[in-house]
Design a protein around this motif. Structure first.
Motif, mmCIF file in Angstrom:
data_model
loop_
_atom_site.group_PDB
_atom_site.id
_atom_site.type_symbol
_atom_site.label_atom_id
_atom_site.label_comp_id
_atom_site.label_asym_id
_atom_site.label_seq_id
_atom_site.Cartn_x
_atom_site.Cartn_y
_atom_site.Cartn_z
ATOM 1 N N VAL A 77 44.449 13.535 -26.709
ATOM 2 C CA VAL A 77 45.747 14.105 -26.329
ATOM 3 C C VAL A 77 46.806 13.002 -26.253
ATOM 4 O O VAL A 77 47.945 13.191 -26.687
ATOM 5 N N LEU A 78 46.438 11.852 -25.733
ATOM 6 C CA LEU A 78 47.381 10.728 -25.705
ATOM 7 C C LEU A 78 47.774 10.305 -27.115
ATOM 8 O O LEU A 78 48.951 10.044 -27.402
ATOM 9 N N GLY A 79 46.787 10.223 -28.003
ATOM 10 C CA GLY A 79 47.086 9.872 -29.387
ATOM 11 C C GLY A 79 48.031 10.876 -30.026
ATOM 12 O O GLY A 79 48.956 10.509 -30.755
ATOM 13 N N THR A 80 47.820 12.165 -29.734
ATOM 14 C CA THR A 80 48.699 13.203 -30.260
ATOM 15 C C THR A 80 50.106 13.069 -29.693
ATOM 16 O O THR A 80 51.100 13.279 -30.405
ATOM 17 N N ALA A 81 50.200 12.716 -28.421
ATOM 18 C CA ALA A 81 51.519 12.518 -27.802
ATOM 19 C C ALA A 81 52.288 11.394 -28.500
ATOM 20 O O ALA A 81 53.506 11.488 -28.702
ATOM 21 N N VAL A 82 51.574 10.328 -28.890
ATOM 22 C CA VAL A 82 52.227 9.231 -29.623
ATOM 23 C C VAL A 82 52.704 9.724 -30.987
ATOM 24 O O VAL A 82 53.826 9.419 -31.427
ATOM 25 N N VAL A 83 51.864 10.489 -31.682
ATOM 26 C CA VAL A 83 52.239 11.026 -32.992
ATOM 27 C C VAL A 83 53.491 11.896 -32.875
ATOM 28 O O VAL A 83 54.401 11.816 -33.703
ATOM 29 N N LEU A 84 53.533 12.717 -31.845
ATOM 30 C CA LEU A 84 54.650 13.640 -31.661
ATOM 31 C C LEU A 84 55.933 12.942 -31.209
ATOM 32 O O LEU A 84 57.028 13.375 -31.564
ATOM 33 N N GLY A 85 55.779 11.868 -30.425
ATOM 34 C CA GLY A 85 56.946 11.311 -29.764
ATOM 35 C C GLY A 85 57.423 9.954 -30.206
ATOM 36 O O GLY A 85 58.547 9.558 -29.870
#
Length: 295
Positions: free
Chosen positions: A226-234
């Motif tokens: 989820v943290l990795g996805t947050a970086v991708v999104l933001g």
């Protein structure tokens, strides 16, 4: 992302984590013994925190974000939790294979370990999440660049899931690291996912530091993904690539270097790592040094 939209995912994640943990404690699937491991002190610790935290970050990520961002985060969380749980509960203790290199080596020999299955499963779910997620800065228009814009974020999501799991060797360590990583992402397009991590971590950290619960692979992989996805999104593309480089470097370093020893030799990291945790006796330190243990 407005203040209410920042708060809601954190609150939902925290409540979902607490409710799920209470329900699992009341009636653990397969019995309490299925979820009990031995920590670095030689004391019993429960893996039930992992599914509870995974449920929390998933619930929190489902509110406050756009449809594609929410779907991508949910896929990443479910992939990390599901394949991490398989490794938690079905790992062959007789022929334990450790490290990414060990699992990939086993796969190359045609032997699928639970860790190898986790590498494949989380890799696949990370690829789906990266393909769906609307990356910060938009998607490249050229075919090759567009492919790179999917593969690099997928590697980031999968790598972050693995890296956070590598930190789950002492009480509170992985949750502290996840929280510190989530804070800069709160005001970005990945804010819902980051706030979900913060909410779940704030609920789970007390039992984790008290050494009655541990994240295990299910919790650590879900939170890391989820943290990795947050970086991708933001984060813009240069930042995403820089973060991926750090994740890859730390993962490769972990094959040769003990993170615990590095932390113990670095005063600032040692103090942060030990904050809120019972001191480790010399006897426990010796026991931990003698072989692999849970967190």
């Amino acid at each position: 992302m407005s203040a209410p939209r920042r708060v809601l995912p954190a609150v939902v994640a925290g409540v979902a984590t607490a409710v799920t943990r209470g329900g699992l404690d009341w009636q653990p699937p397969g019995g309490a013994a299925t979820w009990t491991r031995t920590n670095h002190r030689g004391e019993p610790v429960s893996l039930l925190e992992g599914p509870a935290v995974a449920a929390g970050v998933l619930a929190g990520a489902l509110v406050g974000g756009g449809a594609r961002a929410t779907f991508a985060t949910a896929v990443a969380a479910l992939g990390g939790a599901t394949f991490g749980l398989v490794d938690d509960l079905r790992e062959d203790s007789e022929t334990r294979t450790k490290g990414l290199r060990g699992h990939l080596g086993a796969l190359a020999r045609g032997h699928v370990t639970t860790g190898g299955l986790k590498v494949l499963g989380i890799g696949a779910s990370a690829l789906v999440a990266a393909a769906v997620a609307p990356p910060a800065g938009g998607v490249a228009t050229r075919p090759l660049a567009r492919g790179a814009d999917t593969l690099a974020p997928a590697a980031l999501v999968a790598g972050a899931a693995n890296l956070l799991n590598l930190l789950d060797l002492r009480p509170g360590r992985a949750l502290k690291a996840a929280s510190l990583a989530a804070v800069p992402l709160v005001g970005t397009a990945g804010g819902a996912a980051a706030c979900a991590v913060l909410g779940a971590a704030s609920t789970a950290v007390e039992a984790d530091l008290a050494e009655t619960d541990m994240l295990g692979d299910a919790g650590a992989n879900a939170v890391g993904a989820v943290l990795g996805t947050a970086v991708v999104l933001g984060a813009p593309r240069p930042v995403r690539l820089a973060v991926l480089g750090v994740v890859v470097a730390l993962t490769l370093a972990s094959e040769r270097v003990s993170f615990t020893r590095v932390i113990e030799r670095t005063p600032v990291l040692r103090e942060l790592d030990a904050w809120g945790r019972r001191p480790v006796s010399s006897a426990a330190s010796g026991a931990a040094a003698g072989g692999p243990v849970a967190s």
